[in-house]
Every structure is written in structure tokens, then in C-alpha cells.
Design an enzyme around this catalytic site. Structure first.
Site, short mmCIF file in Angstrom:
data_model
loop_
_atom_site.label_atom_id
_atom_site.label_comp_id
_atom_site.label_asym_id
_atom_site.label_seq_id
_atom_site.Cartn_x
_atom_site.Cartn_y
_atom_site.Cartn_z
N ASP A 128 0.86 -1.14 0.01
CA ASP A 128 0.05 -0.02 -0.07
C ASP A 128 0.77 1.05 0.04
O ASP A 128 1.79 1.27 0.94
CB ASP A 128 -0.95 0.04 1.43
CG ASP A 128 -1.69 1.06 1.32
OD1 ASP A 128 -1.65 2.18 0.50
OD2 ASP A 128 -2.99 0.95 2.14
N ASP B 194 0.85 8.45 -9.34
CA ASP B 194 -0.30 8.17 -10.36
C ASP B 194 -1.45 8.02 -9.67
O ASP B 194 -2.02 6.65 -9.33
CB ASP B 194 -0.17 7.16 -11.31
CG ASP B 194 -0.95 7.33 -12.55
OD1 ASP B 194 -1.87 8.25 -12.61
OD2 ASP B 194 -0.69 6.49 -13.59
N CYS C 188 -6.04 11.24 -13.93
CA CYS C 188 -6.61 11.02 -15.24
C CYS C 188 -8.10 11.61 -14.88
O CYS C 188 -8.97 10.91 -15.20
CB CYS C 188 -6.76 9.63 -15.92
SG CYS C 188 -7.27 8.19 -14.88
C1 LIG Z 1 -4.56 4.50 -12.96
S1 LIG Z 1 -3.98 3.00 -12.40
C2 LIG Z 1 -2.21 3.30 -12.49
C3 LIG Z 1 -1.65 3.21 -13.95
C4 LIG Z 1 -0.33 3.00 -13.88
N1 LIG Z 1 0.51 4.22 -13.16
C5 LIG Z 1 0.44 3.15 -15.42
O1 LIG Z 1 0.94 4.20 -15.91
O2 LIG Z 1 0.32 1.98 -16.02
C6 LIG Z 1 -4.03 3.17 -10.76
C7 LIG Z 1 -3.45 2.06 -9.79
O3 LIG Z 1 -3.31 2.18 -8.59
C8 LIG Z 1 -3.36 1.09 -7.70
N2 LIG Z 1 -3.73 1.63 -6.42
C9 LIG Z 1 -4.51 2.32 -5.81
N3 LIG Z 1 -4.37 2.39 -4.62
C10 LIG Z 1 -3.28 2.10 -4.16
C11 LIG Z 1 -2.60 2.30 -3.01
N4 LIG Z 1 -3.02 2.75 -1.82
N5 LIG Z 1 -1.27 1.72 -2.97
C12 LIG Z 1 -0.70 0.96 -4.09
N6 LIG Z 1 -1.43 1.00 -5.25
C13 LIG Z 1 -2.78 1.60 -5.49
C14 LIG Z 1 -4.68 0.32 -8.35
O4 LIG Z 1 -4.47 -0.90 -8.15
C15 LIG Z 1 -4.07 0.53 -9.81
O5 LIG Z 1 -3.56 -0.48 -10.37
#
Ligand SMILES: C[S@@+](CC[C@H](N)C(=O)[O-])C[C@H]1O[C@@H](n2cnc3c(N)ncnc32)[C@H](O)[C@@H]1O
Length: 480
Positions: A337, A356, A409
């Protein structure tokens, strides 16, 4: 042949779906209609489009036994196209069904009608073909067979009154642009007269855009390769190529050799903005499926810690890096996380951080049309709180003079410029680096339309901002 129109001929194959392989068998339209209707019902029931498609495409009594992978992929692409087209027109389709039906039929029948009407609105098939195939789809399922006459009657009634009904439906901007009232209100308050163009772009089918892997090829080399294969393509960003006719990734020349990745040109700004250099320590949080992780590694011999909390999605980062020839000791994928630094941080500050952040995805509706149906207005504030928490948690991990790139996004200011302005006010020692234009909070890209395709100018030499992109917000924050 059992359809309503005896002139329709044999079941037509689907050619407009993102076909996976020339060798894959084209699925019949009536089969695709049945599955798309089931996926549409899943979305209506609150599932994401991806989840609903996954469910309906499992081999079972409706889809039939398991198919060869290429056939299954082609079927999946066709079902996705039709289900997404229905989601994209959901408000209009709902309105038309209430106009055309005296009382709501069984959910399976109304699902089939919804997908059928959406296709008639999209004009993807000849009207008689579509009606014939929808009737055939109704007859093929025991629980809809008795309603095949109704399906025929309703679709034909729509065709008879098409012009008047479409005009009536389109008179309401919520229906025309397929957004809830709160969404429209927010955009109008934030973007005024630019709202219509933004919403029109969001209704389009998403353009297929590639990022060229600088370690394997250049943009001119890739354009030449595409041209040799007869694929129309145009450069739309410094490393971005728009493939004007969508095909499945395996059919893109060089894809399996790691020459390119699929990534919107707006998302491709992340790498150049972070200005990574050899030897830098970079943290990439919320990293899966690794589009931006890979871009950073393509640009410089830096070392990247890619943090993602979904283990299944984290595996995709590794697979993408392998394909691109970027996997190695300097690319570390950690399932953790982002809000729990001890789980992934060894205490040495990072030179660069890419955040992101999870967001409403209001900038990428044309890629994820279900977002407008699934999101609630209260989600905006909830996500903004989570984004603020992430900024706060990650800031101490940044080295002095280091830079953090915040990306969402989204086109909602609460997740973008207002989020960053609030952070800058409460965080001493943080300053915003001007990206482009004159807004010190950051750069808001609004989704821009591909149409008219012929009118799109290719990327001007040396320009940093892509000419075709989805909606993103970027802020570059430096530790002073
Ligand atoms: C928009 S996608 C990211 C796209 C990625 N950066 C790319 O360019 O391919 C968001 C990602 O954040 C992850 N995510 C959301 N909350 C999170 C957290 N607290 N810690 C780690 N990952 C997290 C989700 O599982 C998802 O895979």
C-alpha cells in the site's frame, strides 16, 4: 435462416471489432449481441464493464465450450465493442426504450433491445442486418425466445421514427452526452463554453495510441514499419503514434518484440516531465500495469521501485517490463500500500516520485465509458481526501531538490488544481514547477477529439504537448 428479414443472408461476421488475428474465426453478430446484452446487464447491476465482460466471456452454456485463444480474443473484442457502445449511449438508449415500450420487458429482453438500439444509433451495421441478428439472438436463448416478435417490433418501430426520436433524445444535454446532472454541472462550472467539446470527445471510440520504446526504435522507424504493413498512422506526441484503425495488440508490428506499448499520448507526458536521469532513485506508486514505470526505464538507466497494492495487477508490471526488455535488478516491483512506506521504503530518499493517484477517471471516459454510470458525486470528495493523504505520506520520502510528479486522469479541479493548490499552502518547502502555460498549480489536459480525423495536424517538431490525448492533470512539485 430464421431471422425476420429473409434477405439478410448468412450471419454476418464482425469486422469492426478490434480483431486479434487474421486467422481467428469471426464471431456471428447474433452471438455477440447475446453476450453484449449480458455484459450490459452486469454494468446496469453495478459491475464495471471489465468485470461484466470477464463474467460473460467465461466458457459456459451461453458462450459455448472453450474456444481457441485467437477465436476467444476476437469474440471478446467484438463483445466489448458492442457492450461499450451501449454504455456510451446508455442515457439515450434508456430514454428510447421508455418511449418504445409500454411496459418494461424481462431484463434479458430489454438488454438485447438496449444493445440493438445502441447499434442502430451507431449505424455500425445495415439496419436490416442488425434487426435480423437481434431477432435471431432472441430466438437462440430459451428465456428470450418468446419475445423475438417484440424485439423485431421495437427495433422496427425505432427505425420508423428514428429521426424524431433521435432529435428528442438529443435535445437534453445529459442524454446527448451521457452524463449525470452533477457531472454536467461540475464541468460547466469549471470549463464554461469548453464543456461541449470536452463531452463530445468523451463520446468517441478511444483512439489506439502507441508509445515507442526509445531503447528499441525511433518514431520514424516505427512509422515506416506500420506503413509497410499498410497501417495508417500519425505521430501525435513526442513518442506517440496514433494507429488510425484499431487492431489487437499482437497484430501491431513490433509489439511482441517490445518496440511499442499501448498508452495514451497524454499519459506519455509523465516520463519527460519527471526528467529522470541515469543513477536516479525513482519511486513509482500506484504503478500497475506499469505503463509509466516502463516509460521511465526506457528513458534513462535509473532504478525504479514500482509500488502497487493489487497483486494480480502488479504481475502485469513484470510481464510488460519483460516484453519491453526492461526487467532487471533496477526495476523492483513491490506489492504494498502506497500509504504504508515502511512496507517498501529503505529510508534512502528518492530523487523522483511519480504519484499516479487513484481518481474518478473523469478524463478517460472514452476508454472507460462505464465510469459515468458507476461514479457518484460523493466519490469525488472521497478520492480527493485519499489523494491528499497520499501526497502527505509520500512527500517525506523525497530528497531535497527532488521532484514529485502528481498525476490524475481526471478533469475535476477538486482532484487537480485545487488539490495541488491546497497541498502547496499547507506544505512548507514545496514549490510548484511551471509545466506549460501559466497555471502555477499544474497542467490540465482536456480530452480532445480525433474527429475530423483528416483535420488532425501531426505533432509539430519539438512540441512537448501531444496533439491528441485524453484528460489528465499534472503537477510537478519540488522540495526546496
Ligand atoms: C491509474 S492506475 C495506474 C496506472 C499506472 N501508473 C500506469 O501508468 O500504468 C492506478 C493503480 O493504482 C493502484 N492503487 C490504488 N490505490 C493504491 C494504494 N493505496 N497503494 C498502491 N497502489 C494503489 C490500483 O490498484 C491501480 O492499479
Amino acid at each position: 435462416m430464421s431471422g425476420a428479414d429473409p434477405t439478410a443472408g448468412p450471419a454476418p461476421a464482425i469486422f469492426n471489432a478490434a480483431d486479434t488475428s487474421a486467422r481467428a474465426a469471426a464471431p456471428a453478430l447474433h452471438e455477440v449481441l447475446v453476450l453484449a446484452a449480458a455484459a450490459w446487464r452486469g454494468v446496469q447491476g453495478g459491475q464495471s464493464l471489465d468485470r461484466a465482460l470477464e463474467t460473460v466471456l467465461q466458457p459456459n452454456s451461453v458462450t459455448g465450450p472453450a474456444r481457441a485463444p485467437a477465436d476467444q480474443a476476437r469474440l471478446g473484442g467484438a463483445v466489448r465493442d458492442l457492450a461499450a457502445a451501449t454504455v456510451r449511449r446508455a442515457a439515450t438508449v434508456d430514454f428510447l426504450l421508455t418511449r418504445l415500450l409500454h411496459r418494461p420487458p424481462d431484463a434479458a429482453v430489454s438488454g438485447l433491445l438496449a444493445v440493438g438500439i445502441a447499434q442502430l444509433l451507431a449505424r455500425s451495421y445495415a439496419d436490416f442486418t442488425l434487426v435480423d441478428q437481434a431477432v435471431r439472438a432472441a430466438r437462440a436463448q430459451p428465456h428470450t425466445a418468446a419475445a423475438s416478435g417484440l424485439v423485431n417490433a421495437v427495433l422496427r418501430a425505432f427505425l420508423r421514427q428514428r429521426e424524431a426520436l433521435e432529435a428528442e433524445a438529443g435535445a437534453d444535454p445529459q442524454r446527448r452526452f451521457n452524463v449525470p446532472a452533477w457531472w454536467l454541472r461540475r464541468l460547466q462550472a469549471e470549463y464554461g463554453t469548453r464543456t461541449t467539446a470536452l463531452l463530445a470527445a468523451q463520446l468517441e471510440e478511444p483512439p489506439l495510441v502507441l508509445r515507442v520504446n526509445a531503447r528499441r526504435a525511433s518514431v520514424p522507424q516505427m512509422l515506416e514499419r506500420l506503413q509497410q504493413q499498410g497501417m495508417d498512422a500519425v505521430q501525435v506526441g513526442p513518442s506517440a503514434i496514433w494507429l488510425q484503425r484499431a487492431v489487437a495488440v499482437e497484430r501491431i508490428p513490433g509489439f511482441l518484440e517490445g518496440w511499442v506499448s499501448v498508452q495514451d499520448a497524454g499519459a506519455q507526458l509523465a516520463g519527460p516531465l519527471l526528467e529522470v536521469a541515469a543513477g536516479m532513485r525513482v519511486l513509482d506508486v500506484c504503478a500497475a500495469p506499469g505503463g509509466k514505470t516502463a516509460q521511465l526505464l526506457e528513458m534513462a538507466d535509473c532504478s525504479v521501485d514500482a509500488v502497487e497494492f493489487d497483486p494480480q495487477r502488479a504481475r502485469r508490471i513484470g510481464a510488460n517490463l519483460e516484453r519491453l526488455g526492461l526487467a532487471g535488478p533496477n526495476a523492483r516491483v513491490v506489492v504494498a500500500d502506497a500509504l504504508d512506506p515502511p512496507a517498501y521504503w529503505n529510508g534512502v530518499p528518492y530523487d523522483r516520485i511519480l504519484l499516479d493517484a487513484p481518481c474518478t477517471a473523469s478524463g478517460v471516459v472514452r476508454r472507460h465509458p462505464d465510469v459515468v454510470l458507476l461514479r457518484r458525486e460523493s466519490d469525488v470528495a472521497k478520492l480527493a481526501t485519499q489523494q491528499a493523504k497520499m501526497l502527505q505520506t509520500l512527500w517525506p520520502l523525497l530528497a531535497p531538490a527532488g521532484r514529485l510528479l502528481y498525476v490524475v486522469c481526471s478533469v475535476f479541479a477538486e482532484e487537480g488544481r485545487r488539490q495541488v493548490s491546497a497541498f502547496l499552502q499547507r506544505q512548507p518547502g514545496a514549490r510548484s514547477v511551471l509545466i506549460h502555460g501559466d497555471d502555477p498549480a499544474g497542467l490540465q489536459l482536456l480530452p480532445c477529439a480525433t474527429a475530423p480525423t483528416t483535420g488532425l495536424a501531426a505533432q509539430p517538431a519539438g512540441a512537448a504537448i501531444p496533439v491528441l490525448h485524453d484528460g489528465f492533470f499534472y503537477a510537478l512539485l519540488e522540495k526546496t
